[in-house]
Scaffold this motif. Sequence first.
Motif, PDB file in Angstrom:
ATOM      1  N   VAL A 198      11.369   2.042  -0.118  1.00 36.21           N
ATOM      2  CA  VAL A 198      10.526   3.159  -0.540  1.00 36.21           C
ATOM      3  C   VAL A 198      11.035   4.466   0.067  1.00 36.21           C
ATOM      4  O   VAL A 198      11.058   5.510  -0.599  1.00 36.21           O
ATOM      5  CB  VAL A 198       9.056   2.902  -0.138  1.00 36.21           C
ATOM      6  N   LEU A 199      11.473   4.423   1.309  1.00 35.08           N
ATOM      7  CA  LEU A 199      11.935   5.633   1.982  1.00 35.08           C
ATOM      8  C   LEU A 199      13.341   6.043   1.560  1.00 35.08           C
ATOM      9  O   LEU A 199      13.669   7.233   1.515  1.00 35.08           O
ATOM     10  CB  LEU A 199      11.922   5.427   3.503  1.00 35.08           C
TER      11      LEU A 199
ATOM     12  N   ALA B 291       0.819  -1.214   0.000  1.00 35.30           N
ATOM     13  CA  ALA B 291       0.000   0.000   0.000  1.00 35.30           C
ATOM     14  C   ALA B 291       0.852   1.263   0.000  1.00 35.30           C
ATOM     15  O   ALA B 291       0.382   2.329  -0.417  1.00 35.30           O
ATOM     16  CB  ALA B 291      -0.933  -0.006   1.217  1.00 35.30           C
ATOM     17  N   TRP B 292       2.094   1.172   0.473  1.00 36.09           N
ATOM     18  CA  TRP B 292       2.971   2.353   0.450  1.00 36.09           C
ATOM     19  C   TRP B 292       3.272   2.802  -0.987  1.00 36.09           C
ATOM     20  O   TRP B 292       3.643   3.967  -1.210  1.00 36.09           O
ATOM     21  CB  TRP B 292       4.279   2.056   1.170  1.00 36.09           C
ATOM     22  N   LEU B 293       3.092   1.907  -1.954  1.00 34.29           N
ATOM     23  CA  LEU B 293       3.348   2.265  -3.345  1.00 34.29           C
ATOM     24  C   LEU B 293       2.143   2.924  -4.000  1.00 34.29           C
ATOM     25  O   LEU B 293       2.285   3.610  -5.026  1.00 34.29           O
ATOM     26  CB  LEU B 293       3.735   1.011  -4.143  1.00 34.29           C
TER      27      LEU B 293
ATOM     28  N   VAL C   3       4.255   8.595   5.429  1.00 36.54           N
ATOM     29  CA  VAL C   3       4.265   8.010   6.773  1.00 36.54           C
ATOM     30  C   VAL C   3       3.631   8.983   7.760  1.00 36.54           C
ATOM     31  O   VAL C   3       2.815   8.591   8.610  1.00 36.54           O
ATOM     32  CB  VAL C   3       5.695   7.648   7.207  1.00 36.54           C
ATOM     33  N   ARG C   4       4.001  10.257   7.658  1.00 38.88           N
ATOM     34  CA  ARG C   4       3.410  11.245   8.561  1.00 38.88           C
ATOM     35  C   ARG C   4       1.889  11.298   8.383  1.00 38.88           C
ATOM     36  O   ARG C   4       1.140  11.389   9.373  1.00 38.88           O
ATOM     37  CB  ARG C   4       4.016  12.631   8.322  1.00 38.88           C
ATOM     38  N   HIS C   5       1.423  11.222   7.136  1.00 37.66           N
ATOM     39  CA  HIS C   5      -0.023  11.281   6.898  1.00 37.66           C
ATOM     40  C   HIS C   5      -0.723  10.078   7.526  1.00 37.66           C
ATOM     41  O   HIS C   5      -1.809  10.223   8.108  1.00 37.66           O
ATOM     42  CB  HIS C   5      -0.313  11.341   5.404  1.00 37.66           C
ATOM     43  N   MET C   6      -0.098   8.906   7.446  1.00 43.72           N
ATOM     44  CA  MET C   6      -0.696   7.735   8.082  1.00 43.72           C
ATOM     45  C   MET C   6      -0.779   7.924   9.595  1.00 43.72           C
ATOM     46  O   MET C   6      -1.800   7.590  10.216  1.00 43.72           O
ATOM     47  CB  MET C   6       0.093   6.470   7.746  1.00 43.72           C
TER      48      MET C   6
ATOM     49  N   ARG D 139      11.379  12.094   0.140  1.00 38.75           N
ATOM     50  CA  ARG D 139      10.609  12.973   1.036  1.00 38.75           C
ATOM     51  C   ARG D 139       9.105  12.744   0.895  1.00 38.75           C
ATOM     52  O   ARG D 139       8.373  12.892   1.875  1.00 38.75           O
ATOM     53  CB  ARG D 139      10.950  14.439   0.744  1.00 38.75           C
ATOM     54  N   LYS D 140       8.658  12.375  -0.294  1.00 43.62           N
ATOM     55  CA  LYS D 140       7.232  12.042  -0.455  1.00 43.62           C
ATOM     56  C   LYS D 140       6.902  10.816   0.383  1.00 43.62           C
ATOM     57  O   LYS D 140       5.830  10.757   1.017  1.00 43.62           O
ATOM     58  CB  LYS D 140       6.935  11.759  -1.931  1.00 43.62           C
TER      59      LYS D 140
END
Length: 427
Positions: A48-49, A16-18, A64-67, A58-59
Amino acid sequence: MRFGVNYTPSHGWFYAWLDQDWKSIDHDFEQIAALGMDHVRVFPLWPVLQPNRTWINRKGVEDVRHMVHLAGEHGLDVFVDVFQGHLSSFDFLPSWLVTWHTGNMFTDPDAVSAECELIRVLGGELAKEPAFKGITVGNEVNQLSDRPHPTKMTATPDQIDGWLDATLEAAATSGGKALYSVNDGVWFLDGHPFTPVQSGNKGDMTAVHAWVFNGVAQGYGAMSEECTSYALYLAELSRAFSRDSGRKVWLQEVGAPENVLETSDTPEFCRRTVLSALDCPDLWGVTWWCSHDVPAVMSDFPPFEHALGLFDERGQLKPIGEVFGQLARGHRDDVASTRSTAVVVDVNSDGEPALRSECGPGGSLFDTWMREQKAGTRPTVIASDLAADPAVLEARGITRLVRCEEHTGARFYTAVSDPAFDEVEAA
């Protein structure tokens, strides 16, 4: 007492991170909070990070911050792992550490420097979210350092000391808790470079991962006292090596794997295991693995990985989920009393077990502890050097010491991470 889940997105698993479906993720957190959970542990993927050693996505960090923010909107605290590392039999290592660029994440100075930079960048961004509570350096990264990993990155205990000190220092800059996680090789695998003394003393808490497919279920029976008390045993074993008598232990992963359990037994296994674990005086909390089942359409997972969730892949609460929710709502105020009986584990001059395999399933220390547990003495474990100090015994409330009559390695332990690939038989 804290109750939470290791969050596995219901749509897309960690892939889902993609391609994030934020509406689905928000709904997942709504379900988790409604079940009575107070925290989640989340797992961004390392490649990914940080797809390049000197370039952080950075995206990906913003995602991660949004989650974390979405979870916080539902009243959930969030702990974030950094290096994945290893998840459910799959390794997620960035390309700058493998094949043509083969390196060692624990010992190569440039790699360690890059890892610390990622921790600081991610932690600095997450610190802006009130729901963020801490960083776990990685998920069972010790698996990558030793047998049975097929392409292990070898290191010595001293080198692991340096790696842990560097990464935990970087994690502490976030202002939240800083810790790391290991699988049971730390406790049971002789010669393993990650050690019990490290786990008992480095970081803000000790994290333990209790999986009964490691020989406990095979050797004693899936619904035996040994099996349902295993998480408690591991928590008490971890306390044996801590110089801080009040150090907290986080049961960070515990689940009901159906390669050794019948589906119909999993709710009762959950109930017995959690109630047993709550009898650890220094337990910080219980975090179940996991929130949602891995979708059946995904291939090459050990079969039991598709059934570990509290919710099925359609988002329906399973019977085991109902039980864990009831436990969370009914036992948040539990406080365990002191354990006055302690089984002594013999240690060497460094404070490490003289024979780690003695502590594993079928080992003499394991069996001695389980005999005491079944007899109702509520045993803990203490290292022999600490047991020789009356002040330590008094501080821990220990009045009776039990020593093993023999010293044998584990008869049943398997260090294979995911034995569903091959049927495991007790040795």
